[in-house]
Scaffold this motif. Structure first.
Motif, PDB file in Angstrom:
ATOM      1  N   GLY A  74       0.814  -1.208   0.000  1.00 12.31           N
ATOM      2  CA  GLY A  74       0.000   0.000   0.000  1.00 12.31           C
ATOM      3  C   GLY A  74       0.845   1.254   0.000  1.00 12.31           C
ATOM      4  O   GLY A  74       0.594   2.181  -0.782  1.00 12.31           O
ATOM      5  N   ALA A 143     -10.486   5.952  -3.238  1.00 12.70           N
ATOM      6  CA  ALA A 143     -10.481   5.142  -2.017  1.00 12.70           C
ATOM      7  C   ALA A 143     -11.344   3.894  -2.178  1.00 12.70           C
ATOM      8  O   ALA A 143     -10.938   2.792  -1.791  1.00 12.70           O
ATOM      9  CB  ALA A 143     -10.986   5.992  -0.845  1.00 12.70           C
ATOM     10  N   ILE A 144     -12.539   4.053  -2.771  1.00 13.64           N
ATOM     11  CA  ILE A 144     -13.436   2.902  -2.956  1.00 13.64           C
ATOM     12  C   ILE A 144     -12.798   1.864  -3.872  1.00 13.64           C
ATOM     13  O   ILE A 144     -12.856   0.648  -3.621  1.00 13.64           O
ATOM     14  CB  ILE A 144     -14.787   3.383  -3.521  1.00 13.64           C
ATOM     15  CG1 ILE A 144     -15.518   4.209  -2.463  1.00 13.64           C
ATOM     16  CG2 ILE A 144     -15.643   2.202  -3.964  1.00 13.64           C
ATOM     17  CD1 ILE A 144     -16.750   4.911  -2.984  1.00 13.64           C
ATOM     18  N   ILE A 147     -10.024   0.055  -1.939  1.00 16.95           N
ATOM     19  CA  ILE A 147     -10.609  -0.898  -0.976  1.00 16.95           C
ATOM     20  C   ILE A 147     -11.183  -2.098  -1.720  1.00 16.95           C
ATOM     21  O   ILE A 147     -11.073  -3.255  -1.261  1.00 16.95           O
ATOM     22  CB  ILE A 147     -11.691  -0.197  -0.129  1.00 16.95           C
ATOM     23  CG1 ILE A 147     -11.055   0.877   0.758  1.00 16.95           C
ATOM     24  CG2 ILE A 147     -12.449  -1.207   0.736  1.00 16.95           C
ATOM     25  CD1 ILE A 147     -12.058   1.749   1.485  1.00 16.95           C
ATOM     26  N   GLY A 148     -11.772  -1.833  -2.889  1.00 16.86           N
ATOM     27  CA  GLY A 148     -12.379  -2.910  -3.673  1.00 16.86           C
ATOM     28  C   GLY A 148     -11.385  -3.958  -4.144  1.00 16.86           C
ATOM     29  O   GLY A 148     -11.766  -5.113  -4.356  1.00 16.86           O
ATOM     30  N   MET A 151      -7.096  -3.402  -0.741  1.00 16.95           N
ATOM     31  CA  MET A 151      -6.132  -2.591   0.014  1.00 16.95           C
ATOM     32  C   MET A 151      -6.708  -2.252   1.385  1.00 16.95           C
ATOM     33  O   MET A 151      -7.925  -2.273   1.603  1.00 16.95           O
ATOM     34  CB  MET A 151      -5.814  -1.306  -0.762  1.00 16.95           C
ATOM     35  CG  MET A 151      -5.261  -1.549  -2.161  1.00 16.95           C
ATOM     36  SD  MET A 151      -3.648  -2.333  -2.167  1.00 16.95           S
ATOM     37  CE  MET A 151      -2.641  -0.974  -1.640  1.00 16.95           C
ATOM     38  N   GLU A 152      -5.834  -1.902   2.307  1.00 18.63           N
ATOM     39  CA  GLU A 152      -6.239  -1.596   3.682  1.00 18.63           C
ATOM     40  C   GLU A 152      -7.226  -0.429   3.701  1.00 18.63           C
ATOM     41  O   GLU A 152      -6.939   0.649   3.146  1.00 18.63           O
ATOM     42  CB  GLU A 152      -5.001  -1.231   4.501  1.00 18.63           C
ATOM     43  CG  GLU A 152      -5.291  -0.899   5.939  1.00 18.63           C
ATOM     44  CD  GLU A 152      -4.097  -0.259   6.614  1.00 18.63           C
ATOM     45  OE1 GLU A 152      -4.259   0.242   7.729  1.00 18.63           O
ATOM     46  OE2 GLU A 152      -3.013  -0.244   5.988  1.00 18.63           O
ATOM     47  N   PRO A 153      -8.419  -0.580   4.317  1.00 18.01           N
ATOM     48  CA  PRO A 153      -9.435   0.484   4.273  1.00 18.01           C
ATOM     49  C   PRO A 153      -8.982   1.812   4.876  1.00 18.01           C
ATOM     50  O   PRO A 153      -9.215   2.870   4.293  1.00 18.01           O
ATOM     51  CB  PRO A 153     -10.597  -0.123   5.071  1.00 18.01           C
ATOM     52  CG  PRO A 153     -10.418  -1.591   4.951  1.00 18.01           C
ATOM     53  CD  PRO A 153      -8.938  -1.819   4.924  1.00 18.01           C
ATOM     54  N   SER A 156      -6.561   3.496   2.580  1.00 19.87           N
ATOM     55  CA  SER A 156      -7.235   3.924   1.347  1.00 19.87           C
ATOM     56  C   SER A 156      -8.045   5.185   1.588  1.00 19.87           C
ATOM     57  O   SER A 156      -8.055   6.102   0.753  1.00 19.87           O
ATOM     58  CB  SER A 156      -8.137   2.800   0.829  1.00 19.87           C
ATOM     59  OG  SER A 156      -7.386   1.629   0.566  1.00 19.87           O
ATOM     60  N   LEU A 157      -8.740   5.244   2.729  1.00 21.88           N
ATOM     61  CA  LEU A 157      -9.532   6.434   3.040  1.00 21.88           C
ATOM     62  C   LEU A 157      -8.622   7.646   3.263  1.00 21.88           C
ATOM     63  O   LEU A 157      -8.939   8.759   2.830  1.00 21.88           O
ATOM     64  CB  LEU A 157     -10.397   6.181   4.281  1.00 21.88           C
ATOM     65  CG  LEU A 157     -11.551   5.183   4.078  1.00 21.88           C
ATOM     66  CD1 LEU A 157     -12.245   4.900   5.400  1.00 21.88           C
ATOM     67  CD2 LEU A 157     -12.554   5.735   3.062  1.00 21.88           C
ATOM     68  N   TYR A 228      -1.302   4.605   4.364  1.00 21.38           N
ATOM     69  CA  TYR A 228      -0.860   3.207   4.454  1.00 21.38           C
ATOM     70  C   TYR A 228       0.359   3.037   5.362  1.00 21.38           C
ATOM     71  O   TYR A 228       0.887   1.942   5.485  1.00 21.38           O
ATOM     72  CB  TYR A 228      -0.536   2.605   3.080  1.00 21.38           C
ATOM     73  CG  TYR A 228      -1.715   2.556   2.151  1.00 21.38           C
ATOM     74  CD1 TYR A 228      -2.730   1.625   2.320  1.00 21.38           C
ATOM     75  CD2 TYR A 228      -1.811   3.459   1.099  1.00 21.38           C
ATOM     76  CE1 TYR A 228      -3.814   1.573   1.461  1.00 21.38           C
ATOM     77  CE2 TYR A 228      -2.890   3.419   0.230  1.00 21.38           C
ATOM     78  CZ  TYR A 228      -3.885   2.482   0.418  1.00 21.38           C
ATOM     79  OH  TYR A 228      -4.952   2.435  -0.430  1.00 21.38           O
ATOM     80  N   ASP A 231      -0.735   7.272   8.328  1.00 18.09           N
ATOM     81  CA  ASP A 231      -2.123   7.772   8.214  1.00 18.09           C
ATOM     82  C   ASP A 231      -2.336   9.026   9.073  1.00 18.09           C
ATOM     83  O   ASP A 231      -3.184   9.069   9.967  1.00 18.09           O
ATOM     84  CB  ASP A 231      -3.129   6.691   8.628  1.00 18.09           C
ATOM     85  CG  ASP A 231      -3.161   5.547   7.641  1.00 18.09           C
ATOM     86  OD1 ASP A 231      -2.708   5.733   6.504  1.00 18.09           O
ATOM     87  OD2 ASP A 231      -3.624   4.459   8.022  1.00 18.09           O
TER      88      ASP A 231
END
Length: 531
Positions: A74, A143-144, A147-148, A151-153, A156-157, A228, A231
């Motif tokens: 990530g 981000a979506i 995550i899809g 990848m680590e939520p 990603s956010l 990642y 954060d």
């Protein structure tokens, strides 16, 4: 002050429906492509650690993505794509805000709207809401998508929030410049200067280790989020606070200035211009400022590339997949050294960037037509065809000058630091100028679009340059995603630096094709309605 803002927001959204989705798609695709590249190039923890060590030893690579890296999928993917995504999000926001404020004011559309029930600050409100919404959609979609694919939520956010924050910050910068300047062109230019300076400061800070430069850069604040890894959500408070201050400043300026005026004084030109004696001199006066800015930017970039060319020898230490990509995709002799392939990659990057110059000049010709200034010029003895031909002659020469600046500066620094000046300067310069027919062909297609379909010419010109850049040999082969396409002109330029034999046939074919396209464009321009 904001009466009618909801109506203007809907109008701006309707106008953005053909532009904004492409920016969002670009952000998402770039993020996914870089994850795919990291996954394929570094499939094991050992290979990932090998790459991380190579990057951390090299200040050029370290600065490219923003600091030191850790062997994590990530973080490496965000490190590799972050510089692009933050810059593209910022660029989209600046252009959108200026388009819906100062550009509409230049065109007289806001004066018409203000004749109704639209408040003084309603266009600014609509522009900021739409640009901010597009930035939010771009960051959210990124981000979506990440995550899809697993990848680590949290990371990603944080990454998506950083992308959105870049758009909000530079959208606010664009709003201030739209109030300070008299024209949309100046507002865009100042916004791009700030973006360029922010990138250079952040890059120099990461390359040199002088972190005050990184903290002085708006893009440096965004990079400091470090998705990642750490954060750092709290870092977003800095760009958001600065954005709020800039937005308040923009509203105060909009409330005080007259419609159509700017806060910065305009410089008056001389009362007479005896040097304007024909289409060539007129076109030169029109393009000289743009050439000067491009020349300085290209020279600085070429000097930076030449300065880090001392590290080209480190490519021999890169994992095999990287060197295989270079050897397979860039043509040349099998016995050539990796340094020669590295030089060719840099030259291709410069050539693809310089191919944007004719795209912008042809768009400025279209802007002159729409403003009515070109029609005024043609009320003299200067015909429409001579007016356009003068611009194209100067454009062709200026393009060659920019390539010569890139090849000369880059080749000289490389030769002085690493190679042999007597042999390396001429061959790097010759290889750079050898890409000229391909650059001319891009400009010729833009001229044909301008002459035949003026309303769609801007979109077509950007589509042509984007297709050439995406399908070309600069980006895809470096990331091992594709090896270029014979449908783009740079594919047919021989890699003489790496020992490929010189073949004049592709250059001649492209020159003849450019002449045919330009001639057809001029005929179409002469026959169609002007203005």
């Amino acid at each position: 002050m904001n009466a009618g803002a909801p109506v203007l927001v809907r109008l701006a959204l309707r106008r953005e429906r053909g532009i904004a989705p492409w920016w969002i798609l670009l952000l998402v695709v770039l993020a996914l492509v870089l994850v795919s590249y990291i996954t394929r190039a570094m499939p094991t923890p050992e290979r990932m650690a090998e790459y991380a060590e190579l990057i951390n030893r090299n200040s050029f690579f370290r600065a490219l993505g923003g600091g030191f890296v850790v062997p994590d999928l990530g973080y490496l993917a965000a490190w590799r794509s972050g510089g692009f995504l933050y810059a593209f999000s910022a660029l989209a926001a600046v252009l959108a805000v200026v388009r819906h404020t100062r550009a509409d004011e230049d065109a007289g559309r806001i004066e018409l709207l203000r004749a109704g029930t639209v408040g003084r600050c309603a266009p600014l409100t609509a522009a900021l809401l739409v640009a901010g919404g597009v930035s939010l959609a771009g960051g959210g979609a990124t981000a979506i998508a990440l995550i899809g694919i697993g990848m680590e939520p949290a990371g990603s956010l944080a990454y998506g929030a950083a992308v959105s924050a870049a758009g909000w910050l530079f959208g606010a910068i664009g709003a201030v410049f739209a109030q300070l300047t008299r024209t949309a062109r100046t507002a865009r230019a100042l916004g791009l200067y700030v973006l360029g300076a922010a990138y250079v400061l952040r890059y120099a800070g990461d390359a040199s280790g002088l972190l005050w430069m990184k903290w002085a850069s708006p893009l440096g604040w965004i990079h400091a989020v470090e998705p990642y890894w750490n954060d750092r959500w709290w870092m977003l408070a800095i760009p958001l606070s600065v954005s709020a201050v800039l937005v308040v400043t923009a509203y105060r300026l909009a409330d005080r200035r007259d419609l159509g005026a700017g806060m910065l004084p305009e410089r008056r030109g001389p009362a007479a211009a005896p040097g304007l004696r024909g289409p060539i001199s007129l076109a030169w006066r029109f393009q000289r400022d743009l050439l000067l800015k491009w020349g300085i930017a290209i020279a600085v970039a070429a000097a930076g590339a030449g300065g880090v060319s001392t590290m080209l020898n480190q490519w021999t230490q890169a994992p095999g997949v990287t060197t295989d990509n270079l050897l397979r995709a860039f043509g040349g002799s099998p016995g050539a050294g990796l340094v020669d392939f590295g030089l060719w990659a840099m030259i291709l990057i410069f050539a693809h960037v310089i191919a944007l110059y004719p795209v912008l000049v042809v768009q400025r010709m279209r802007a002159e037509e729409r403003s009515g200034r070109a029609e005024l010029v043609q009320s003299t003895t200067l015909t429409r065809t001579r007016w356009a031909a003068g611009h194209l002659v100067v454009l062709g020469i200026n393009t060659a000058v920019l390539l010569a600046v890139a090849g000369g500066v880059f080749g000289t620094l490389f030769a002085v630091l690493v190679g042999d000046p007597a042999s390396d300067i001429p061959r790097v310069l010759a290889a750079t100028l050898g890409t000229l027919p391909a650059v001319w062909l891009v400009g010729a297609i833009c001229m044909l679009a301008y002459g035949a379909v003026p309303r769609a010419s801007t979109a077509l010109a950007w589509a042509v340059w984007t297709a050439v850049a995406v399908l070309g040999r600069a980006a895809g082969p470096l990331y091992g995603n594709w090896g270029g396409s014979p449908l783009e002109p740079f594919h047919h330029i021989p890699n003489t630096l790496a020992g490929a034999p010189f073949d004049p046939a592709p250059a001649l074919v492209m020159a003849v094709l450019s002449a045919l396209l330009i001639g057809t464009g001029l005929v179409a321009l002469r026959r169609r309605d002007f203005g």
